[in-house]
Design a protein around this motif. Structure first.
Motif, mmCIF file in Angstrom:
data_model
loop_
_atom_site.group_PDB
_atom_site.id
_atom_site.type_symbol
_atom_site.label_atom_id
_atom_site.label_comp_id
_atom_site.label_asym_id
_atom_site.label_seq_id
_atom_site.Cartn_x
_atom_site.Cartn_y
_atom_site.Cartn_z
ATOM 1 N N SER A 47 8.294 -40.352 0.957
ATOM 2 C CA SER A 47 8.008 -40.323 2.390
ATOM 3 C C SER A 47 9.214 -40.837 3.154
ATOM 4 N N TRP A 48 9.583 -40.131 4.216
ATOM 5 C CA TRP A 48 10.694 -40.524 5.077
ATOM 6 C C TRP A 48 10.166 -40.908 6.457
ATOM 7 N N TYR A 49 10.783 -41.945 7.033
ATOM 8 C CA TYR A 49 10.386 -42.485 8.325
ATOM 9 C C TYR A 49 11.605 -42.625 9.227
ATOM 10 N N THR A 98 7.615 -48.491 7.769
ATOM 11 C CA THR A 98 6.877 -47.468 7.025
ATOM 12 C C THR A 98 5.504 -47.256 7.670
ATOM 13 N N GLN A 102 6.398 -41.816 10.572
ATOM 14 C CA GLN A 102 6.625 -40.902 9.454
ATOM 15 C C GLN A 102 7.164 -39.551 9.911
ATOM 16 N N THR A 142 6.309 -36.286 4.260
ATOM 17 C CA THR A 142 6.081 -36.707 2.883
ATOM 18 C C THR A 142 6.237 -35.485 1.998
ATOM 19 N N ASP A 163 6.464 -30.168 1.806
ATOM 20 C CA ASP A 163 6.683 -31.161 2.840
ATOM 21 C C ASP A 163 5.458 -31.204 3.754
ATOM 22 N N GLY A 198 4.777 -35.375 9.396
ATOM 23 C CA GLY A 198 4.272 -36.593 10.015
ATOM 24 C C GLY A 198 4.461 -36.534 11.516
ATOM 25 N N CYS A 244 12.694 -32.226 2.648
ATOM 26 C CA CYS A 244 12.896 -33.173 1.549
ATOM 27 C C CYS A 244 13.074 -32.406 0.242
#
Length: 151
Positions: A58-60, A65, A70, A73, A79, A82, A91
């Motif tokens: 997961s990237w924020y 987090t 977000q 994910t 993907d 968020g 990703c």
């Protein structure tokens, strides 16, 4: 064994386990490629040193987090968007974030959280800055609980 020797031994074992936990977590690295991206370029936040097989990444946007921060994910090869998702972001299966057609508005802090079959790892990186590897409070708590259970 007397009570004081037992306490010393437990403290030593806890210390060794925490050191091992922290050492495993510090293997997470994030490299910004290119280091100073220009408008229109492809930026990759390349993750390496992941400990175990990745279950999800997961990237924020920012240093939190929180679900509200977000971007996406990556789970089961897909993907999942968020609240902070932008169409240029995707990703890779290795947990790396790729941003196509980089824009100045994409500069700033990013946080990744990667769950593997072994450990939960966090990392922060600043685009136009230096990467750092950290571990989540959950990882420390889990390490403490596991070590106490075995003592």
């Amino acid at each position: 064994m007397s009570g004081s020797h037992s306490t010393v031994l437990r403290s030593f074992v806890l210390s060794v386990l925490l050191h091992a936990c922290i050492g495993a977590t510090n293997k997470l690295n994030i490299e910004v490629l290119p280091v100073k991206p220009k408008s229109g370029e492809t930026l990759t936040l390349k993750v390496s040193g992941v400990n175990g097989n990745i279950l999800f990444a997961s990237w924020y946007k920012g240093l939190s987090t929180s679900a509200t921060d977000q971007i996406l994910t990556h789970l089961n090869g897909k993907d999942i968007k968020g609240p902070q998702f932008f169409k240029e972001a995707s990703c890779n299966p290795n947990g790396s974030l790729v941003i196509q057609n980089f824009q100045e508005t994409f500069k700033g802090d990013y946080t990744v959280q990667i769950q593997t079959n072994l450990v939960l790892q966090d990392g922060h990186v600043a685009v136009d800055g230096v990467a750092s590897a950290v571990f989540s409070p959950f990882t420390v708590l889990l390490g403490l609980l596991l070590s106490v259970t075995f003592l």
